[in-house]
Design a protein around this motif. Structure first.
Motif, short mmCIF file in Angstrom:
data_model
loop_
_atom_site.label_atom_id
_atom_site.label_comp_id
_atom_site.label_asym_id
_atom_site.label_seq_id
_atom_site.Cartn_x
_atom_site.Cartn_y
_atom_site.Cartn_z
N ILE A 251 0.85 -1.20 0.00
CA ILE A 251 0.00 0.00 0.00
C ILE A 251 0.88 1.24 0.00
O ILE A 251 0.65 2.18 -0.77
CB ILE A 251 -0.96 -0.01 1.21
N ARG B 124 -4.45 -0.93 -3.13
CA ARG B 124 -5.28 0.01 -2.37
C ARG B 124 -6.47 -0.74 -1.79
O ARG B 124 -6.88 -1.78 -2.32
CB ARG B 124 -5.75 1.17 -3.25
N TYR C 293 -8.89 -5.76 -1.11
CA TYR C 293 -7.84 -4.91 -1.67
C TYR C 293 -7.79 -5.09 -3.18
O TYR C 293 -8.10 -6.16 -3.69
CB TYR C 293 -6.48 -5.26 -1.06
N THR D 151 -3.45 -1.34 -7.85
CA THR D 151 -3.51 -0.03 -8.48
C THR D 151 -2.98 -0.17 -9.91
O THR D 151 -2.57 -1.26 -10.33
CB THR D 151 -2.63 0.97 -7.72
#
Length: 88
Positions: free
Chosen positions: A13, A19, A32, A35
């Motif tokens: 992260i 993310r 999660y 990205t």
């Protein structure tokens, strides 16, 4: 004692590869997502695995501190590179 998976996830992260998917998942088991940067790393990893499976490349150990892994093209990989290089 640290929680290994939680530490790894927090590192991912912090580096911008993962993310939290707000509004999804259970409070004790959040969801999660990768990205855009995380997806790019995944694509590179999958490409390298495919090249290794097809014997286009080989993993090598780079004798440094700390040690690292590198990749080198094998003869079949050099043939493919020569052919695709002509496409540009």
């Amino acid at each position: 004692m640290s929680n290994g998976p939680a530490t790894s996830l927090n590192d991912l992260i912090g580096q911008g590869f993962v993310r939290r998917n707000t509004g999804h998942g259970h409070p004790m088991r959040p969801e999660y997502l990768l990205t855009e940067d995380g997806l790019a790393i995944r694509a590179i990893t999958m490409g390298l695995k495919s090249m290794l499976a097809e014997r286009w490349a080989a993993r090598i150990l780079i004798d440094a501190y700390p040690p690292a892994t590198g990749y080198e093209l094998l003869p079949k990989g050099r043939q493919v590179l020569a052919r695709v290089s002509g496409l540009y």
